[in-house]
Design an enzyme around this catalytic site. Structure first.
Site, PDB file in Angstrom:
ATOM      1  N   PHE A 265      10.879  -2.906  -2.127  1.00 57.18           N
ATOM      2  CA  PHE A 265      11.489  -1.509  -1.668  1.00 57.18           C
ATOM      3  C   PHE A 265      11.882  -1.343  -0.367  1.00 57.18           C
ATOM      4  O   PHE A 265      12.996  -1.289  -0.138  1.00 57.18           O
ATOM      5  CB  PHE A 265      10.563  -0.459  -2.049  1.00 57.18           C
ATOM      6  CG  PHE A 265      10.840   0.894  -1.803  1.00 57.18           C
ATOM      7  CD1 PHE A 265      12.078   1.575  -2.607  1.00 57.18           C
ATOM      8  CD2 PHE A 265      10.568   1.714  -0.747  1.00 57.18           C
ATOM      9  CE1 PHE A 265      12.643   3.000  -2.376  1.00 57.18           C
ATOM     10  CE2 PHE A 265      11.181   3.112  -0.421  1.00 57.18           C
ATOM     11  CZ  PHE A 265      12.135   3.523  -1.613  1.00 57.18           C
TER      12      PHE A 265
ATOM     13  N   SER B 238       4.242  -9.331   1.272  1.00 57.29           N
ATOM     14  CA  SER B 238       2.533  -9.218   0.562  1.00 57.29           C
ATOM     15  C   SER B 238       2.655  -8.264  -0.337  1.00 57.29           C
ATOM     16  O   SER B 238       3.208  -7.305  -0.269  1.00 57.29           O
ATOM     17  CB  SER B 238       1.695  -8.596   1.840  1.00 57.29           C
ATOM     18  OG  SER B 238       0.548  -8.322   1.452  1.00 57.29           O
TER      19      SER B 238
ATOM     20  N   TYR C 298      -6.566  -7.618   0.644  1.00 52.90           N
ATOM     21  CA  TYR C 298      -5.452  -6.948   1.702  1.00 52.90           C
ATOM     22  C   TYR C 298      -6.004  -6.468   2.926  1.00 52.90           C
ATOM     23  O   TYR C 298      -5.448  -6.878   3.664  1.00 52.90           O
ATOM     24  CB  TYR C 298      -5.027  -6.072   0.448  1.00 52.90           C
ATOM     25  CG  TYR C 298      -3.913  -5.234   1.023  1.00 52.90           C
ATOM     26  CD1 TYR C 298      -2.542  -5.491   1.180  1.00 52.90           C
ATOM     27  CD2 TYR C 298      -3.945  -3.952   1.613  1.00 52.90           C
ATOM     28  CE1 TYR C 298      -1.303  -5.117   1.761  1.00 52.90           C
ATOM     29  CE2 TYR C 298      -2.861  -3.189   2.169  1.00 52.90           C
ATOM     30  CZ  TYR C 298      -1.566  -3.880   2.253  1.00 52.90           C
ATOM     31  OH  TYR C 298      -0.673  -2.905   2.612  1.00 52.90           O
TER      32      TYR C 298
END
Length: 176
Positions: free
Chosen positions: A18, A92, A164
């Site tokens: 996005f 990522s 993460y």
């Protein structure tokens, strides 16, 4: 800003995500030559196609889109003749369900790929610029609101989000 990006070669990892697709569109509008890299685990080629719709043919021609894993050596996917002026490292998985499904890819994208991309830029263009997309998740589940710059956070290095959170924290260290 128009003059800064004009005729610069910009590498965008995660270009089909996005944010990556919108950044790619903006950079092309500003006159940059963009090399977009994505492995399409979370990004979608359609994001880039939609972003290109409102651009002129000349602007569209300034995009090179490459399907690749950023954890490979940069020389494996970057055309040799390209001198990169800037790197926006956005690659990522960022959604908890996705990065939990791909924990190894997630921590490698944020650590090993960061190291390789930054090393490549420093070797081939020491004056180049590098942006690493980090996250407020590096502070963990905050106990202080709002967080000030001297707040060290409340992290869980072994939790379900650690692949993460911890890799983004390490990515910041690599960039430091």
């Amino acid at each position: 800003m128009q003059k800064f990006y004009s005729d610069k070669t910009v590498l965008v990892t995660g270009a089909a995500g996005f944010i990556g697709s919108h950044l790619t569109q903006k950079l092309l509008k500003l006159g940059a030559k963009v090399i977009g890299i994505d492995n399409y685990i979370t990004g979608d080629k359609q994001n880039v196609e939609v972003a290109l719709e409102e651009l002129s043919q000349d602007q569209q021609n300034n995009l090179t889109l490459i399907e690749a894993d950023v954890n490979q050596s940069v020389e494996n996917y970057l055309p040799e003749e390209k001198k990169v002026d800037l790197i926006f490292h956005l690659a990522s998985p960022a959604s908890p369900p996705v990065y939990q499904a791909y924990p190894r890819l997630t921590y490698l994208d944020n650590t090993w790929a960061t190291h390789q991309l930054l090393s490549y830029l420093l070797l081939h263009n020491p004056e180049g610029r590098f942006l690493f997309a980090s996250t407020s998740e590096v502070y963990g589940d905050p106990k202080v609101h709002p967080q000030t710059e001297d707040y060290w956070g409340n992290v869980n290095p072994n939790g379900v989000r650690s692949c993460y959170d911890e890799s983004k924290r390490m990515g910041e260290t690599i960039c430091g």
